[in-house]
Design a protein around this motif. Sequence first.
Motif, mmCIF file in Angstrom:
data_model
loop_
_atom_site.group_PDB
_atom_site.id
_atom_site.type_symbol
_atom_site.label_atom_id
_atom_site.label_comp_id
_atom_site.label_asym_id
_atom_site.label_seq_id
_atom_site.Cartn_x
_atom_site.Cartn_y
_atom_site.Cartn_z
ATOM 1 N N ASP A 81 -1.206 -7.796 6.637
ATOM 2 C CA ASP A 81 -1.237 -6.493 7.296
ATOM 3 C C ASP A 81 0.163 -6.300 7.849
ATOM 4 O OD1 ASP A 81 -2.061 -4.135 8.456
ATOM 5 O OD2 ASP A 81 -3.746 -4.998 9.534
ATOM 6 N N ILE A 83 2.179 -5.127 11.318
ATOM 7 C CA ILE A 83 2.225 -4.682 12.702
ATOM 8 C C ILE A 83 3.687 -4.783 13.125
ATOM 9 C CG2 ILE A 83 1.425 -5.082 15.061
ATOM 10 C CD1 ILE A 83 -1.033 -6.500 13.865
ATOM 11 N N HIS A 118 -6.702 -7.851 5.438
ATOM 12 C CA HIS A 118 -7.192 -6.909 6.445
ATOM 13 C C HIS A 118 -7.052 -5.462 6.023
ATOM 14 C CE1 HIS A 118 -7.823 -9.400 10.169
ATOM 15 N NE2 HIS A 118 -7.429 -10.271 9.283
ATOM 16 N N GLN A 119 -6.002 -5.164 5.295
ATOM 17 C CA GLN A 119 -5.653 -3.780 5.001
ATOM 18 C C GLN A 119 -6.121 -3.443 3.595
ATOM 19 O OE1 GLN A 119 -4.840 -0.701 5.099
ATOM 20 N NE2 GLN A 119 -3.456 -0.670 6.840
ATOM 21 N N ARG A 120 -6.952 -2.396 3.465
ATOM 22 C CA ARG A 120 -7.397 -1.990 2.124
ATOM 23 C C ARG A 120 -6.288 -1.274 1.375
ATOM 24 N NH1 ARG A 120 -12.433 0.394 0.112
ATOM 25 N NH2 ARG A 120 -12.165 2.186 1.471
ATOM 26 N N ASP A 121 -5.361 -0.649 2.108
ATOM 27 C CA ASP A 121 -4.284 0.099 1.456
ATOM 28 C C ASP A 121 -3.123 -0.852 1.169
ATOM 29 O OD1 ASP A 121 -2.413 1.860 0.532
ATOM 30 O OD2 ASP A 121 -2.763 3.368 2.071
ATOM 31 N N GLN A 123 -0.752 -0.691 -0.954
ATOM 32 C CA GLN A 123 0.564 -0.050 -1.099
ATOM 33 C C GLN A 123 1.197 0.227 0.267
ATOM 34 O OE1 GLN A 123 0.651 3.551 -3.466
ATOM 35 N NE2 GLN A 123 2.882 3.655 -3.341
ATOM 36 N N LEU A 124 0.357 0.501 1.259
ATOM 37 C CA LEU A 124 0.872 0.737 2.612
ATOM 38 C C LEU A 124 1.503 -0.551 3.165
ATOM 39 C CD1 LEU A 124 1.005 2.826 4.980
ATOM 40 C CD2 LEU A 124 -1.093 1.785 5.829
ATOM 41 N N ARG A 136 10.742 -3.330 -6.327
ATOM 42 C CA ARG A 136 11.187 -2.266 -7.232
ATOM 43 C C ARG A 136 12.639 -2.488 -7.633
ATOM 44 N NH1 ARG A 136 8.740 2.857 -7.712
ATOM 45 N NH2 ARG A 136 7.607 2.576 -5.792
ATOM 46 N N ASP A 144 -2.194 -6.282 -7.364
ATOM 47 C CA ASP A 144 -3.097 -6.226 -6.215
ATOM 48 C C ASP A 144 -4.342 -7.058 -6.548
ATOM 49 O OD1 ASP A 144 -4.773 -5.657 -4.152
ATOM 50 O OD2 ASP A 144 -4.701 -3.479 -4.356
ATOM 51 N N ARG A 147 -8.011 -5.862 -6.394
ATOM 52 C CA ARG A 147 -8.594 -4.936 -7.365
ATOM 53 C C ARG A 147 -8.369 -5.357 -8.817
ATOM 54 N NH1 ARG A 147 -10.274 -0.889 -4.211
ATOM 55 N NH2 ARG A 147 -9.095 -0.311 -2.374
ATOM 56 N N ALA A 205 -12.278 -6.213 -3.117
ATOM 57 C CA ALA A 205 -13.217 -5.262 -3.710
ATOM 58 C C ALA A 205 -14.578 -5.910 -3.937
ATOM 59 C CB ALA A 205 -12.671 -4.734 -5.032
ATOM 60 N N TRP A 209 -13.188 -6.677 3.150
ATOM 61 C CA TRP A 209 -11.949 -6.831 3.931
ATOM 62 C C TRP A 209 -12.339 -7.049 5.381
ATOM 63 C CZ3 TRP A 209 -12.290 -3.680 -0.271
ATOM 64 C CH2 TRP A 209 -11.235 -3.659 -1.185
ATOM 65 N N PRO A 210 -12.079 -8.136 6.047
ATOM 66 C CA PRO A 210 -11.546 -9.352 5.459
ATOM 67 C C PRO A 210 -12.604 -10.018 4.585
ATOM 68 C CG PRO A 210 -12.135 -9.728 7.746
ATOM 69 C CD PRO A 210 -12.369 -8.276 7.494
ATOM 70 N N LEU A 249 -2.423 -12.621 13.257
ATOM 71 C CA LEU A 249 -1.853 -11.277 13.347
ATOM 72 C C LEU A 249 -1.125 -11.022 14.663
ATOM 73 C CD1 LEU A 249 -4.812 -9.117 11.903
ATOM 74 C CD2 LEU A 249 -2.723 -9.794 10.737
#
Lengths: 327, 321
Positions: A81, A83, A118-121, A123-124, A136, A144, A147, A205, A209-210, A249
Amino acid sequence: MSVTRRDFLIGSAALAAGATVTAPFLLPKYHLDQRPKRSRVAILNAQQYSQQLDQILAAGLRLFPINIRGKTVLLKPNLVDYIPGNAINTHPSLVLAAAESFRRMGAKSVIVAEGPGHQRDTQLVLSQSGYEQCLRGERIRFVDLNRDELIRIPLRASYTGMTHLWLPRTVLEADFLVSMPKIKTHHWSGVTLSMKNMFGVVPGARYGWPKNILHWKGIQESILDLCATVPVNFVIADGIVAMEGNGPLNGSARPLGKIVLADDPVAADATCSRLMGFEPDRIVHIRESARFLGNASPALIDQVGETANAPAAPFQVVSEFRFLHAF
Amino acid sequence: MRFDSKEISHYKVPTVTTDPVVLSTLLAELSLRQLPCGGWAALASSSQPAIEPTCYSALALGSAPLGDIERAQDFLLHTQNPNGSWPVFSGDDQEGGWVTSLAVMSLFDLVPAIPARLKGLHWLVSCVGREGNWFWKWKFRTADRHVRFDPDKFGWPWFPDTVSWVVPTAFSILALTQLPCSCGGLEKVPFRVERGVEMLLDRACPGGGWNAGNGTVYGAALAPHADDTAIALLALCDRAKEPVVQASVDYLERVGPTLTVPWSLAWAILALAAHRRPITLLQRSLVALPDLVSIDDTNTLALVCLALDFQRALSVFGVTL
């Protein structure tokens, strides 16, 4: 004293019942002794995340007889995650340095893969933690694992009681898996190092999460089952800035100035624990994994680079884990 | 219980979007990714059909002349487990998972799917987070108190035999509140929905918004996640006066303009629209993101389409504006 037939039958039944109850605790829960005869660990000094990491890491990797020519290398950082200000994730510059080194060593391809816990996103997390820009820029593929396509895999140990897990194809098809943990304390498991880092290959998936199923089956037990099933070929642990206290965390940054390399995750985690001022035998998954997965005893570890001295002050931990302190 | 949306067919709500060109391009890409079996895989590079991307994609393509919704619905019907739940992907074990609520919502309009939907709803009602059991309730009250929460308030787990988490609870509430009536063995629906709503309100982060499951662990306040917050807010649309909900909408409105990734931004648009906050700037940010059409994650691609067609998307989730 004479033993009647009735006494004999009752005694036999009691013995059988006792054996039935105790056998699960006495029989080994692993299927195969995978320990190498000896393990090698290198502790490298690195005070900051700088451009010199490339050279430091390349020099460190030369201390190991690794042949990855033509192989698919999967780098598995600890990317949970984001922070701001918290030293949660393996630093992207160390991952880049590792990717560059393995490419130079002749790897067919180098992939970075993670399933944030923890974070489903995903890419974030990649974007905020600086990974997206780094990967990149160097044209490194990221998968990922939360998924990815899944394959049903029987577990090669039975500490949790689970018979199988669904695990990502990318991980199972990699030729050379490198666990790249952040050296951190953990409020549920004491430490999170190269073996606990493997929780990230369990797909969110499928398991959430977690990855809550692993907590309910026992964190230490899940680490053992997972590491018995998905072998870690190499470890590059980020201890340049580590974490102490209420990890994984919300702990505090703890500058340690070290990178730990190892060809055995048990040896890596035992060494990291010593660098944190902990007694590795007091950490359940390290102690148990030393029975079948790798070597924790200094007598079985060829130590190169710096020495594994305990710090002047041990890493702070939540109160439940103060017993880990070696002094 | 909310009964105001049950008569609306979300596949019949007309598309209203600020950027029809972008939307039609993305829908065409989504349609191309449909697998021969009728489902969608989570990643463009994968051929393993999964329920979550299939549900979002079917819902996104619902009003477009592209794609084959009937094949998607057939796929969903054929993958349902014997116990009424849905697996996470085709070929998965059969105990069921959190995607059941999404599958139920995706089959909302299909008359032949009514028996399957009812079986799914029965499974949802029987699926309880572990803290719903008296023993675990007692343990969380007495021995295991590092995570701050009230175990009397429980919702749904990701996976059977684990505790309640925000996202599966919110999706289950959305699915169950679309039910026309709580009869025929579904009498417990109002009770479960109310406990689920209480659970969401209880587990919010101290400053508003939601993390994955709890707001405070080992005395430390957890930071909210935009996507988890948005999904919870959709489920709490008719609780807009709750201080927790208001604080969470405010949080999402603050964080929305800073989001530069499509998944969280799309969820934020849907939740803010549901709570009648302005979304035009966020929609502009979304369509301005680079390479939307080549997003590898099909869940995200479909969700972007839903966010650009937010009125129909909200009706999918049973939210009326």
